[in-house]
Design an enzyme around this catalytic site. Structure first.
Site, PDB file in Angstrom:
ATOM      1  N   ASP A  62     -21.398  33.929   8.407  1.00 25.47           N
ATOM      2  CA  ASP A  62     -21.585  32.878   7.409  1.00 25.47           C
ATOM      3  C   ASP A  62     -20.205  32.547   6.840  1.00 25.47           C
ATOM      4  OD1 ASP A  62     -22.008  31.291   5.223  1.00 25.47           O
ATOM      5  OD2 ASP A  62     -23.365  32.668   4.178  1.00 25.47           O
TER       6      ASP A  62
ATOM      7  N   TRP B  22     -24.379  36.616  -1.200  1.00 21.43           N
ATOM      8  CA  TRP B  22     -24.776  35.755  -0.091  1.00 21.43           C
ATOM      9  C   TRP B  22     -25.290  36.571   1.083  1.00 21.43           C
ATOM     10  CZ3 TRP B  22     -26.310  31.279  -1.304  1.00 21.43           C
ATOM     11  CH2 TRP B  22     -25.738  30.628  -2.394  1.00 21.43           C
TER      12      TRP B  22
ATOM     13  N   LYS C 155     -17.638  22.896   0.889  1.00 19.34           N
ATOM     14  CA  LYS C 155     -16.462  23.611   0.384  1.00 19.34           C
ATOM     15  C   LYS C 155     -15.224  23.158   1.154  1.00 19.34           C
ATOM     16  CE  LYS C 155     -19.780  27.215  -0.371  1.00 19.34           C
ATOM     17  NZ  LYS C 155     -19.943  27.176  -1.823  1.00 19.34           N
TER      18      LYS C 155
HETATM   19  N1  PMP Z   1     -23.367  31.246   2.025  1.00 20.33           N
HETATM   20  C1  PMP Z   1     -22.273  31.261   1.241  1.00 20.33           C
HETATM   21  C2  PMP Z   1     -21.192  32.251   1.514  1.00 20.33           C
HETATM   22  C3  PMP Z   1     -22.163  30.343   0.196  1.00 20.33           C
HETATM   23  O1  PMP Z   1     -21.085  30.348  -0.601  1.00 20.33           O
HETATM   24  C4  PMP Z   1     -23.208  29.410  -0.032  1.00 20.33           C
HETATM   25  C5  PMP Z   1     -23.142  28.380  -1.113  1.00 20.33           C
HETATM   26  N2  PMP Z   1     -22.383  28.635  -2.197  1.00 20.33           N
HETATM   27  C6  PMP Z   1     -24.324  29.455   0.803  1.00 20.33           C
HETATM   28  C7  PMP Z   1     -24.366  30.377   1.821  1.00 20.33           C
HETATM   29  C8  PMP Z   1     -25.473  28.519   0.600  1.00 20.33           C
HETATM   30  O2  PMP Z   1     -25.090  27.263   1.028  1.00 20.33           O
HETATM   31  P1  PMP Z   1     -25.999  25.976   0.903  1.00 20.33           P
HETATM   32  O3  PMP Z   1     -26.010  25.617  -0.545  1.00 20.33           O
HETATM   33  O4  PMP Z   1     -25.286  24.986   1.760  1.00 20.33           O
HETATM   34  O5  PMP Z   1     -27.349  26.323   1.413  1.00 20.33           O
END
Ligand code: PMP
Length: 360
Positions: free
Chosen positions: A172, A102, A196
């Protein structure tokens, strides 16, 4: 009722009490004669729902008065670009800590707007740990420092908050928000996809210090400028009303159950017993350095990977679902967010013990 324990990394389990309340309120919210989905976002009823969610989140996280809470679309991924668009403020670079899948996505998006500097990376260790505070090489000229406190795929969580002095710290928190107490005043901006620990998919929560609003260059698209949403209470356009409503029910549920300190204690206990079961099994393995192990996402492998499919099939029969690891790493992953009850972790542990005994 056939409810299972859902270990999905996201969209993830929602507290049963929240679902039941939503069910009760589905056809007729509070005597309005309609569901929340059908309400005007500018009407009195919906405004009360939206404002309560905001106030409850502020109470839960003790968000200082000089921060705005924004409820935005585009998920956490849209923030990967909104952050550099809004916060570079004329600077040429920003610092990024690279701890896995991420953070990499955030970095590659930042490259479209600036030359991000890597303040630390644990790639040489296959992202199996968070960097120590002493490893961070921070640039005094950086517009901000971005990091991922919990890597959802790797299951790596920072045991500390990086100290960045006057430089805004951006986090994040998609897979760790509301899971343990944090001091919001240490951050310039916190963001998290909702799916989540917050509620259903379709929204990101952004908590931003007011002095960081209004720095986007001229020409920034209206929808991608924090100023737009801060000025309009996240109602510049039609927000994801139902997701926001369920998020509000989750916040109220958290407050009713002792808030973040109580949840943090439960989460620590859940994680510790699951890791102890893995480490003590001689059959399962978690590769992450002990001090960097996530409380929320617990990846593990079986001593015999050829049994993965059997493990998943039998687990499902036992009411334990979505344990398959991320496609990029294989094996298993148990995501144990706030809404996954401790009894679910206990059930997983006893299933794992039994499976190992039969197959070890
Ligand atoms: N950052 C992290 C740490 C994540 O776990 C995720 C999704 N699993 C995201 C960003 C992306 O999130 P979204 O699908 O809401 O764009």
């Amino acid at each position: 009722m056939g409810r299972v324990y859902n270990f999905s990394a996201g969209p993830a389990a929602i507290p049963l009490e929240v679902l039941e309340q939503a069910q009760r309120e589905m056809l007729d919210w509070n005597g309005s004669g309609m569901s929340v989905m059908e309400m005007s976002h500018r009407g009195k009823d919906y405004m009360s729902i939206a404002e309560k969610a905001d106030a409850d989140l502020r109470a839960l996280m003790a968000i200082p008065a000089n921060y705005k809470v924004l409820f935005l679309q585009g998920g956490a991924s849209a923030q990967f670009s909104m952050i550099p668009m809004n916060l570079l403020a004329g600077k040429k670079s920003a610092d990024y800590i690279n701890t896995g899948a991420w953070s990499k996505k955030a970095i590659s998006e930042a490259k479209k707007f600036c030359a991000p500097k890597i303040a630390a990376t644990t790639e040489a260790d296959k992202f199996m740990r968070a960097p120590a505070a002493a490893e961070l090489k921070l640039d005094a000229d950086a517009a901000y420092v971005h990091y991922t406190p919990n890597e959802t795929i790797g299951g790596v969580e920072f045991p500390y908050v990086p100290a960045t002095g006057e430089i805004p710290l951006i986090a994040d928190m998609s897979s760790t928000i509301l899971s343990r107490p944090i001091d919001v005043s240490k951050f310039g901006l916190i963001y998290a996809g909702a799916q989540k620990n917050i509620g259903p998919a379709g929204m990101a929560v952004v908590i931003i210090r007011e002095d960081l609003i209004g720095k986007a260059p001229e020409g920034t698209p209206t929808m991608l400028d924090y100023k737009t949403h801060a000025a309009e209470g996240s109602m510049y356009n039609t927000p994801p009303t139902y997701t926001w409503y369920i998020a509000g029910l989750v916040f109220a549920w958290l407050l009713k159950n002792g808030g973040i300190p109580a949840m943090g204690a439960i989460n620590e206990r859940k994680a510790k017993k699951l890791y102890a079961a893995i480490d003590g099994s001689g059959f399962y393995k978690n590769p992450v350095e002990v001090g960097s192990r996530s409380w929320m996402n617990v990846p593990f492998t079986l001593a015999k990977p050829e049994l993965d499919e059997t493990f998943l099939k039998e687990a499902k029969k036992a009411g334990l679902v979505t344990l398959k690891g991320h496609r990029s790493v294989g094996g298993m992953r148990a995501s144990i967010y706030n809404a996954l009850p401790e009894a679910g972790v206990d059930a997983l542990i006893s299933f794992m013990k039994d499976f190992a005994q039969r197959n070890g």
